[in-house]
Scaffold this motif. Sequence first.
Motif, PDB file in Angstrom:
ATOM      1  N   LEU A 123     -66.280  13.909 -37.179  1.00  0.00           N
ATOM      2  CA  LEU A 123     -67.710  13.978 -36.889  1.00  0.00           C
ATOM      3  C   LEU A 123     -68.176  12.676 -36.247  1.00  0.00           C
ATOM      4  O   LEU A 123     -67.963  11.588 -36.789  1.00  0.00           O
ATOM      5  CB  LEU A 123     -68.499  14.245 -38.166  1.00  0.00           C
ATOM      6  N   GLN A 124     -68.821  12.813 -35.101  1.00  0.00           N
ATOM      7  CA  GLN A 124     -69.397  11.688 -34.382  1.00  0.00           C
ATOM      8  C   GLN A 124     -70.759  12.107 -33.843  1.00  0.00           C
ATOM      9  O   GLN A 124     -70.880  13.159 -33.208  1.00  0.00           O
ATOM     10  CB  GLN A 124     -68.497  11.256 -33.223  1.00  0.00           C
ATOM     11  N   ARG A 125     -71.775  11.317 -34.118  1.00  0.00           N
ATOM     12  CA  ARG A 125     -73.110  11.600 -33.567  1.00  0.00           C
ATOM     13  C   ARG A 125     -73.175  11.114 -32.124  1.00  0.00           C
ATOM     14  O   ARG A 125     -72.643  10.059 -31.782  1.00  0.00           O
ATOM     15  CB  ARG A 125     -74.192  10.909 -34.384  1.00  0.00           C
ATOM     16  N   GLY A 145     -81.414   7.950 -33.551  1.00  0.00           N
ATOM     17  CA  GLY A 145     -82.597   8.528 -34.183  1.00  0.00           C
ATOM     18  C   GLY A 145     -82.327   8.914 -35.625  1.00  0.00           C
ATOM     19  O   GLY A 145     -81.203   8.817 -36.121  1.00  0.00           O
ATOM     20  N   ALA A 146     -83.374   9.365 -36.280  1.00  0.00           N
ATOM     21  CA  ALA A 146     -83.254   9.766 -37.679  1.00  0.00           C
ATOM     22  C   ALA A 146     -82.402  11.027 -37.797  1.00  0.00           C
ATOM     23  O   ALA A 146     -82.423  11.890 -36.915  1.00  0.00           O
ATOM     24  CB  ALA A 146     -84.638   9.995 -38.270  1.00  0.00           C
ATOM     25  N   LEU A 147     -81.662  11.123 -38.872  1.00  0.00           N
ATOM     26  CA  LEU A 147     -80.861  12.316 -39.134  1.00  0.00           C
ATOM     27  C   LEU A 147     -81.791  13.457 -39.523  1.00  0.00           C
ATOM     28  O   LEU A 147     -82.632  13.325 -40.423  1.00  0.00           O
ATOM     29  CB  LEU A 147     -79.879  12.031 -40.271  1.00  0.00           C
ATOM     30  N   LEU A 148     -81.673  14.589 -38.832  1.00  0.00           N
ATOM     31  CA  LEU A 148     -82.550  15.721 -39.101  1.00  0.00           C
ATOM     32  C   LEU A 148     -82.283  16.278 -40.498  1.00  0.00           C
ATOM     33  O   LEU A 148     -81.132  16.299 -40.954  1.00  0.00           O
ATOM     34  CB  LEU A 148     -82.331  16.811 -38.059  1.00  0.00           C
ATOM     35  N   PRO A 149     -83.320  16.731 -41.205  1.00  0.00           N
ATOM     36  CA  PRO A 149     -83.127  17.258 -42.567  1.00  0.00           C
ATOM     37  C   PRO A 149     -82.078  18.369 -42.639  1.00  0.00           C
ATOM     38  O   PRO A 149     -81.288  18.420 -43.582  1.00  0.00           O
ATOM     39  CB  PRO A 149     -84.520  17.768 -42.943  1.00  0.00           C
ATOM     40  N   PRO A 156     -76.920  15.891 -31.924  1.00  0.00           N
ATOM     41  CA  PRO A 156     -75.689  16.684 -32.017  1.00  0.00           C
ATOM     42  C   PRO A 156     -74.519  15.855 -32.579  1.00  0.00           C
ATOM     43  O   PRO A 156     -74.419  14.663 -32.330  1.00  0.00           O
ATOM     44  CB  PRO A 156     -75.409  17.044 -30.573  1.00  0.00           C
ATOM     45  N   PHE A 157     -73.620  16.545 -33.295  1.00  0.00           N
ATOM     46  CA  PHE A 157     -72.337  15.990 -33.683  1.00  0.00           C
ATOM     47  C   PHE A 157     -71.254  16.599 -32.788  1.00  0.00           C
ATOM     48  O   PHE A 157     -71.432  17.686 -32.242  1.00  0.00           O
ATOM     49  CB  PHE A 157     -72.020  16.329 -35.147  1.00  0.00           C
ATOM     50  N   THR A 158     -70.132  15.884 -32.674  1.00  0.00           N
ATOM     51  CA  THR A 158     -69.002  16.392 -31.876  1.00  0.00           C
ATOM     52  C   THR A 158     -68.249  17.438 -32.693  1.00  0.00           C
ATOM     53  O   THR A 158     -67.476  17.097 -33.585  1.00  0.00           O
ATOM     54  CB  THR A 158     -68.051  15.252 -31.506  1.00  0.00           C
ATOM     55  N   ILE A 159     -68.503  18.691 -32.407  1.00  0.00           N
ATOM     56  CA  ILE A 159     -67.834  19.791 -33.098  1.00  0.00           C
ATOM     57  C   ILE A 159     -67.404  20.808 -32.054  1.00  0.00           C
ATOM     58  O   ILE A 159     -68.202  21.185 -31.191  1.00  0.00           O
ATOM     59  CB  ILE A 159     -68.777  20.471 -34.114  1.00  0.00           C
ATOM     60  N   ASP A 206     -76.487  26.018 -40.784  1.00  0.00           N
ATOM     61  CA  ASP A 206     -75.968  24.675 -41.059  1.00  0.00           C
ATOM     62  C   ASP A 206     -75.099  24.186 -39.903  1.00  0.00           C
ATOM     63  O   ASP A 206     -75.216  23.037 -39.454  1.00  0.00           O
ATOM     64  CB  ASP A 206     -75.133  24.674 -42.343  1.00  0.00           C
ATOM     65  N   LEU A 207     -74.224  25.058 -39.440  1.00  0.00           N
ATOM     66  CA  LEU A 207     -73.348  24.685 -38.334  1.00  0.00           C
ATOM     67  C   LEU A 207     -74.164  24.391 -37.085  1.00  0.00           C
ATOM     68  O   LEU A 207     -73.902  23.428 -36.354  1.00  0.00           O
ATOM     69  CB  LEU A 207     -72.339  25.804 -38.074  1.00  0.00           C
ATOM     70  N   ASP A 208     -75.176  25.207 -36.870  1.00  0.00           N
ATOM     71  CA  ASP A 208     -76.054  24.993 -35.719  1.00  0.00           C
ATOM     72  C   ASP A 208     -76.788  23.659 -35.830  1.00  0.00           C
ATOM     73  O   ASP A 208     -76.989  22.961 -34.832  1.00  0.00           O
ATOM     74  CB  ASP A 208     -77.056  26.144 -35.611  1.00  0.00           C
ATOM     75  N   ALA A 209     -77.178  23.303 -37.058  1.00  0.00           N
ATOM     76  CA  ALA A 209     -77.878  22.029 -37.263  1.00  0.00           C
ATOM     77  C   ALA A 209     -76.989  20.847 -36.884  1.00  0.00           C
ATOM     78  O   ALA A 209     -77.446  19.882 -36.254  1.00  0.00           O
ATOM     79  CB  ALA A 209     -78.324  21.909 -38.719  1.00  0.00           C
ATOM     80  N   LEU A 210     -75.715  20.897 -37.252  1.00  0.00           N
ATOM     81  CA  LEU A 210     -74.806  19.814 -36.895  1.00  0.00           C
ATOM     82  C   LEU A 210     -74.570  19.761 -35.392  1.00  0.00           C
ATOM     83  O   LEU A 210     -74.517  18.679 -34.791  1.00  0.00           O
ATOM     84  CB  LEU A 210     -73.469  19.980 -37.618  1.00  0.00           C
TER      85      LEU A 210
END
Length: 688
Positions: free
Chosen positions: A373-375, A379-383, A358-361, A350-354
């Motif tokens: 959290l900032q994208r 594009g579409a949000l990945l499942p 990418p999100f700012t983590i 899950d963390l890897d997915a964010l």
Amino acid sequence: MTNRLAQSQSLYLRKHAENPIDWWPWCDEAIATARATHRPIFLSIGYSSCHWCTVMEGEAFSDGAIADYMNEHFLPIKVDREERPDIDSIYMQTLQMMTGQGGWPLNVFLSPDDLLPFYGGTYFPLEPRYGRPGFFQVLQAIRNFFDTETEKLSTVKEKILAQLQQVSRLQASGSLEDSQLRQGLDYSAGILSSRDTGPSFPMIPYALAALRGDRLSGDDTEYDARELCYQRGLSLALGGIYDHVAGGFHRYTVDATWTVPHFEKMLYDNGQIVEYLADLWAAGLQEPAFEQAIAGTVDWLKREMLAEPGFFYAAQDADSFVTPEQVEPEEGAFYVWSYEELAQFLAPDDLDALESQPFTISPPGNFEGQNVLQRLTPGALLPAAKTALGKLFTVRYGAPPEQVSRFAPARDRQDATQTAWPGRIPPVTDTKMIAAWNSLMISGLARAAAVFQQPDYLTLASQTAQFILDHQWVGDRFHRLNYEGQAAVLAQSEDYALFIKALIDVHQGAIALDPTAAPSWLERAIAVQAEFDEFLWSIELGGYYNTDARNDLVVRERSFEDNATPSANGIAIANLMRLFLLTENLDYLDRAEQGLTAFAPAMVQAPRACPTLFAALDWFRNPTLVRTQPELIPALAAAYHPTTIYQVAPHLPEGAVGMVCQGLSCKAPASDVQMLLDQLQQIERRSP
């Protein structure tokens, strides 16, 4: 021991009820008392979700020594700007005249005899810091000035009054040239293009005006308005200003990168942003993040901001408690995440997915050791990222998204700290209904309903509009606020203008989703417009006054500038043009022309200040009505035609699919859809 504010309906005023300061609400008795005792008035204006208002309440306004001095030497009055935007507008103007800047808390000192200010500021610290004097020092100096410098005091007040009267008595001076429309819309694109290093605000009135200007731009245009509008949409939908976990937009970000927000959520921002993102999509800028942000915001509205009677609450605070034992809440605590928390609550995948979205983590975070959290890419949000965000939602709310259809608000600090919340302690929600802000949200939902063909959005907009129609009239007058089912405070120009716009928008949304329906929204808009004209139209000067004439107001303003919300006069003039097109009543056209003539000097001299007036000028120069078959309206309404309004035509000339009319003349009946679209484009693309 509480003061007078304990009995107030306003959450903001009640937050000051336990201050040792002997606060008064704004009322005739308070003013009379100040005059009888010859005490200057200390007027403090703010709102419930204002961070620095909360800070000053806990510092200077809770200090015993300051309270003792204040109570003896001043008459302290506290005003909720959301209740009385007319008072706020006047004294914010004066603060900007005195200091060159403004903001909240808005603190000004008034002479009791004429209510004119002679000194002001925003946040005053308890002790000297941030390059600002301590509040006790300020009070002593102001009282000394009031008592000993009567000549200077009179000079300051005379200058302030002259400036206020000059603005309020703005005289009409001829019509606007065609070229000024394009120039005015270009100014808005220029505002979007600026790359300051300070805070980032949505500035939706400018973004909407710039998007309009794109179709009128030529080879000599300085700015690429379409690209600027697209980038503003990305900043909003991807940035930290958007709550990626639970939906809804924060007020602004404190930086130039749209990363760290000031965490309050205001209804008026969300309504405007939803309408703007829907317009971007309609204009062909169909970024998936725009649609996702609209859907997430609607989910947040239904879950946290929708009252049982059918209206939307006003705002949610920036600050919240981490534990019930805390004395003071922390900014953003409900929304931010330490890296350790993310690692604890999320599986490695899950963390890897964010991080891959990418999100700012990061372990250090981007806000005081925490992560907002900032994208970083559209594009579409990945499942997988959506799944991870759902787990964070569960931590925050105590259950997964699909199980939290409604989340009861924390109505005050006591409610926040004494309720057994299943997840984090939420920020306090200001549960009053504000007609103008609800109207902005209605318009956003109605526009999104038409663009995305979403009946649920229209249902939400319609039920809110109906609530206002059913509950906000006392006698023959529209009222601005609703507290627990009780209408309060006469409506002001922004309430009238924005609600009329909302009714027209719901009318257009209704025929876009079901062109065979016969809604009464247009008839209700006409009735509200008649009341608006009767009570607030300036026969002498043109344009609409902010309020009824009142003895406790220094001037009777006709505001034309855009702020966090659009200019009431700009919206009102556009409404008049839309009503003219739908009813063929020339009185609306005449009044729109008078309004634009009244504000022409401001549009020429200060085009950066009034983008919504230029949007109204666009309607005046390019008013377009499409009468067509019911089955064609959904596709037309889902596209971007910013000065066009639609009407079902039961009787068209033989062989015609529709007619395009511009102002007082119509083009040849369109024999097919392509001909109709060509006629529309010809009108829209003409050089102004």
